[in-house]
Design a protein around this motif. Structure first.
Motif, PDB file in Angstrom:
ATOM      1  N   LYS A 353     -38.230   6.876   8.144  1.00 13.43           N
ATOM      2  CA  LYS A 353     -37.381   5.698   7.956  1.00 13.43           C
ATOM      3  C   LYS A 353     -38.114   4.431   8.367  1.00 13.43           C
ATOM      4  CE  LYS A 353     -32.991   7.895   7.700  1.00 13.43           C
ATOM      5  NZ  LYS A 353     -33.353   8.157   6.299  1.00 13.43           N
ATOM      6  N   ILE A 354     -39.270   4.233   7.737  1.00 11.56           N
ATOM      7  CA  ILE A 354     -40.036   3.019   8.014  1.00 11.56           C
ATOM      8  C   ILE A 354     -40.265   2.252   6.709  1.00 11.56           C
ATOM      9  CG2 ILE A 354     -41.276   3.997   9.987  1.00 11.56           C
ATOM     10  CD1 ILE A 354     -43.687   4.163   7.842  1.00 11.56           C
ATOM     11  N   CYS A 355     -40.715   1.028   6.835  1.00 10.05           N
ATOM     12  CA  CYS A 355     -41.150   0.302   5.664  1.00 10.05           C
ATOM     13  C   CYS A 355     -42.325  -0.576   6.072  1.00 10.05           C
ATOM     14  CB  CYS A 355     -40.028  -0.558   5.090  1.00 10.05           C
ATOM     15  SG  CYS A 355     -39.623  -1.959   6.128  1.00 10.05           S
ATOM     16  N   LYS A 356     -43.018  -1.079   5.062  1.00 10.29           N
ATOM     17  CA  LYS A 356     -44.161  -1.945   5.324  1.00 10.29           C
ATOM     18  C   LYS A 356     -43.896  -3.283   4.650  1.00 10.29           C
ATOM     19  CE  LYS A 356     -48.258  -1.168   3.482  1.00 10.29           C
ATOM     20  NZ  LYS A 356     -49.654  -0.781   3.220  1.00 10.29           N
ATOM     21  N   VAL A 357     -44.052  -4.367   5.398  1.00 14.27           N
ATOM     22  CA  VAL A 357     -43.858  -5.711   4.847  1.00 14.27           C
ATOM     23  C   VAL A 357     -45.147  -6.491   5.069  1.00 14.27           C
ATOM     24  CG1 VAL A 357     -42.513  -7.848   4.988  1.00 14.27           C
ATOM     25  CG2 VAL A 357     -41.380  -5.629   5.305  1.00 14.27           C
ATOM     26  N   SER A 358     -45.579  -7.220   4.031  1.00 14.41           N
ATOM     27  CA  SER A 358     -46.888  -7.874   4.105  1.00 14.41           C
ATOM     28  C   SER A 358     -46.811  -9.300   3.586  1.00 14.41           C
ATOM     29  CB  SER A 358     -47.906  -7.119   3.253  1.00 14.41           C
ATOM     30  OG  SER A 358     -47.887  -5.746   3.556  1.00 14.41           O
ATOM     31  N   ILE A 359     -47.606 -10.151   4.197  1.00 14.68           N
ATOM     32  CA  ILE A 359     -47.827 -11.480   3.627  1.00 14.68           C
ATOM     33  C   ILE A 359     -49.213 -11.466   3.005  1.00 14.68           C
ATOM     34  CG2 ILE A 359     -46.283 -12.709   5.187  1.00 14.68           C
ATOM     35  CD1 ILE A 359     -48.720 -13.475   6.847  1.00 14.68           C
ATOM     36  N   GLY A 369     -53.630 -18.976  12.516  1.00 20.67           N
ATOM     37  CA  GLY A 369     -52.238 -18.993  12.926  1.00 20.67           C
ATOM     38  C   GLY A 369     -51.258 -18.404  11.940  1.00 20.67           C
ATOM     39  N   VAL A 370     -51.753 -17.860  10.846  1.00 20.36           N
ATOM     40  CA  VAL A 370     -50.832 -17.294   9.861  1.00 20.36           C
ATOM     41  C   VAL A 370     -50.127 -16.075  10.434  1.00 20.36           C
ATOM     42  CG1 VAL A 370     -50.704 -16.152   7.625  1.00 20.36           C
ATOM     43  CG2 VAL A 370     -52.107 -18.200   7.899  1.00 20.36           C
ATOM     44  N   GLU A 392     -58.606  -9.758   5.165  1.00 18.27           N
ATOM     45  CA  GLU A 392     -58.895 -11.181   4.960  1.00 18.27           C
ATOM     46  C   GLU A 392     -57.757 -11.917   4.283  1.00 18.27           C
ATOM     47  OE1 GLU A 392     -62.481 -12.495   3.304  1.00 18.27           O
ATOM     48  OE2 GLU A 392     -63.299 -12.411   5.325  1.00 18.27           O
ATOM     49  N   ILE A 393     -57.031 -11.236   3.393  1.00 20.08           N
ATOM     50  CA  ILE A 393     -56.012 -11.958   2.631  1.00 20.08           C
ATOM     51  C   ILE A 393     -54.617 -11.376   2.790  1.00 20.08           C
ATOM     52  CG2 ILE A 393     -57.715 -12.704   0.914  1.00 20.08           C
ATOM     53  CD1 ILE A 393     -56.186 -10.772  -1.035  1.00 20.08           C
ATOM     54  N   LYS A 394     -54.425 -10.482   3.766  1.00 23.22           N
ATOM     55  CA  LYS A 394     -53.057 -10.015   3.984  1.00 23.22           C
ATOM     56  C   LYS A 394     -52.873  -9.554   5.411  1.00 23.22           C
ATOM     57  CE  LYS A 394     -52.943  -5.267   4.025  1.00 23.22           C
ATOM     58  NZ  LYS A 394     -53.601  -4.184   3.397  1.00 23.22           N
ATOM     59  N   THR A 395     -51.651  -9.621   5.867  1.00 24.63           N
ATOM     60  CA  THR A 395     -51.276  -9.026   7.137  1.00 24.63           C
ATOM     61  C   THR A 395     -50.017  -8.204   6.896  1.00 24.63           C
ATOM     62  OG1 THR A 395     -52.185 -10.901   8.345  1.00 24.63           O
ATOM     63  CG2 THR A 395     -50.626  -9.491   9.531  1.00 24.63           C
TER      64      THR A 395
END
Lengths: 420, 420
Positions: A353-359, A369-370, A392-395
């Motif tokens: 019951k997990i999920c992954k959310v990314s910017i 600071g992102v 480099e382009i996502k967290t």
């Protein structure tokens, strides 16, 4: 005159009426003077129907001889589609010819149900184009060196289309889908989500890998590797929309980074709940833990995503990672039966019951600071972060599944995407 | 240990449950030590569904580019069948592998929708058999020299099975159908009809060509040409019937004539109402009438069956022949527009309400009076004979369609088949 590849998904091919509409749209492009290659998916529901039959006759054991037969069965859905679309094009007065993957041929390795394309021989297709024919090629499938049929995995038709476009050096590959482009996030979760006119290849790669289901990730990798100009656009516009307007619609996936300099730091918020988390508890802390655990998992052909090794306490540590939910039970069994005894670990626990959310955003490279903006936004909503992974382009963060929509909305707002 | 080919029709493959039963039956044969090749048809209804979709997207014009696509579409039904049967065999614990026609390969000419088999390369199949695998091959289809998929026409799976058996010099080819063998005539017309334990290849050929729909005629021709021992038997016996019993059930099509010496003169009564009769009236009687009339018909690709040229009166004669009912209107138009004016004939009349009834038997060769027994039996029932044609092993009459059942019953009795 340009060489154009069109790809149509299962919904666009969902009925004979829709197939006739696809034919009309393709004919419009051909009559405008373009050389046309079309890669359709199976009619919607067909692949599931076929795999349902297979499941009915066979238990779920997945040996290579089983998966070989699954590919024999599943690939027929696309073969019917190319035949029907070719007939519909002929009814529109076009010359058209269809090919299965093995007829082109599209060569792959022998990894049934998830084969990788190795090469495409385009001689036959080029000859047809030169003779004024529209060429219709099955998505999703190829043939290995022993002439066994292979499939590329779910969504593989996108990859087929891009691979064909790459092999033929097509001027553009247009992916017609049931959405009208790539959005800052899923509009069903965040109504304020905006369509992007362009998105960089790298951002698209992260978005696809993180669960934005617009394009299959491998198709984006292919497009990036071979620099295939790729456009995602809607198959629900009327087929007789002006071709100039259609050619500019949707979202173009670009390779020109400088275009992006003025744009937002974060381009989009991606998310998925396809993963499950496993934790090996109380592993004696010595060099080689990661290999000792993940080596076995890799041998079983299970892909691992986020990985977290805790700081050691009293000579013991915990080791967590995520896998696709479909692989969860198999991984759990493997850890219990082999890894725990061999590593001298204490226990294994799992959580589905997990999920992954990314910017995701090229801009993150040059903006500090992102990540902290992300963590503060989640903290403000009281959402606990279980795992973190960055590039480099996502967290990305792994959080409790029940907070997924809340997290996506909060991040969409925190990075100014509501106002984009 | 023998090399055995099994062929299962669409009804036997009609559901996943039935496919599992087919797998159990094949596994029984394999466990008894036989090398097994299986040729299944598409699941019943599937070919019609696929061709229905094709009809929906395309008007009925039959150009080679249209028929090529029809074959691309139609062949998928059998491909699904072989995959499913292979999975079902694996679920039974057998090693099994499926092949499409092009993978074997089964080479054909390029006559889409009615291709003819030219050669079969059995190297791959032999290697699988040697490795202990059951091999499942699609019926109904092959591949031409340009790697286009072709189909053999309706019922082509019988032909595929016999051709594979011939190429591999199989010990026997078993055709599992929804009847339990070849009968003296259709039991629905004559309840006293008896199943034949054996029938000669030549008799079977006549029976098949005369409308006994047990086997496709081309498969019988193939079996005769390559002397493939062929057995027709029921797929509705329980799968776990003792193999010795099953191996002797149904009807064996033999090539050993002397076995037949003691048997009945006439083996069976065949009939059909697929034909129509055309008569060109008042043709000036001069050499070349038959060619003048039938040459034009042949040029239009229309097959002629029974032919009758009347005795001439006053320098004029009548010329009658039969064609398939599907070709009737086309033939009538051709005769009226071209043949009548060119030959200086008076008129053309046609009759679609006819049928053909035939007695078939190797024994006729050495027995006089068979034809007269036939004519007397029909005369006793008041049935008028319109046309007669004879060969070494059959005598056929064309009569009014309404007397068909009556004629079949009368002949069945007259030749002692009721008591067989």
């Amino acid at each position: 005159m340009a060489l154009i590849v069109h790809k149509y998904g299962g919904t666009s091919m969902g009925s004979t009426e829709r197939i006739r509409n696809v034919a009309k749209r393709v004919a419009k492009w051909a009559r405008a003077g373009h050389q046309m290659v079309v890669v359709p998916s199976a009619m919607s529901g067909e692949t599931n129907r076929l795999l349902g039959l297979a499941k009915d006759v066979s238990p779920a054991v997945q040996t290579p001889s089983v998966t070989r037969e699954l590919d024999m069965i599943a690939c027929t859905g696309e073969q019917v589609s190319v035949g029907l679309l070719s007939l519909a094009l002929q009814a529109e007065g076009m010359e058209a010819v269809s090919y299965s993957g093995w007829q082109v041929p599209i060569r792959t390795d022998s990894s049934y149900t998830k084969a990788r394309i190795q090469s495409i021989d385009d001689a036959r297709v080029r000859a047809d184009l030169a003779a004024g024919r529209v060429v219709v090629i099955t998505g999703f499938q190829g043939v290995d060196e022993d002439m066994n049929i292979t499939t590329l995995g779910r969504g593989g038709s996108d990859t087929s289309a891009v691979a064909v476009a790459a092999a033929m050096k097509a001027d553009e590959c247009l992916i017609y889908t049931d959405v009208d482009g790539v959005y800052t996030t899923d509009p069903r979760v965040v109504p304020e989500a905006k369509r992007l006119n362009t998105v960089s290849f790298e951002e698209m790669l992260e978005m696809a890998s993180l669960g934005s289901k617009v394009l299959q990730i491998r198709s984006v990798e292919f497009a990036g590797k071979y620099r295939v100009p790729l456009r995602v656009l809607s198959s629900f516009t009327p087929w007789d929309i002006a071709i100039e307007e259609e050619a500019k619609s949707g979202t173009l996936i670009t390779f020109e980074e400088d275009e992006k300099m003025e744009q937002a730091v974060v381009s989009g918020i991606a998310f998925n709940r396809d993963e499950a988390k496993l934790t090996v508890m109380g592993v004696p802390d010595r060099p080689g833990i990661a290999y000792g655990i993940l080596g076995k998992v890799a041998e079983a052909n299970i892909d691992v995503d986020v990985i977290l090794q805790n700081v050691s306490h009293d000579g013991k540590t915990d080791f967590s990672f995520t896998v696709h939910r479909n692989d969860y039970q198999r991984t759990l069994d493997l850890l219990k039966s082999q890894v725990v005894p061999e590593m001298g670990a204490e226990a294994v626990i799992g959580d589905t019951k997990i999920c992954k959310v990314s910017i995701v955003g090229i801009g993150m490279r040059s903006h500090a600071g992102v990540a902290s903006t992300m963590f503060r936004a989640l903290s403000d909503e009281g959402i606990n972060i279980q795992m973190i992974t960055t590039s480099e382009i996502k967290t990305s963060v792994v959080i409790d599944e029940k907070y997924m929509e809340l997290a996506v909305r909060a991040l969409h707002k925190a990075f100014g995407l509501d106002a984009a």
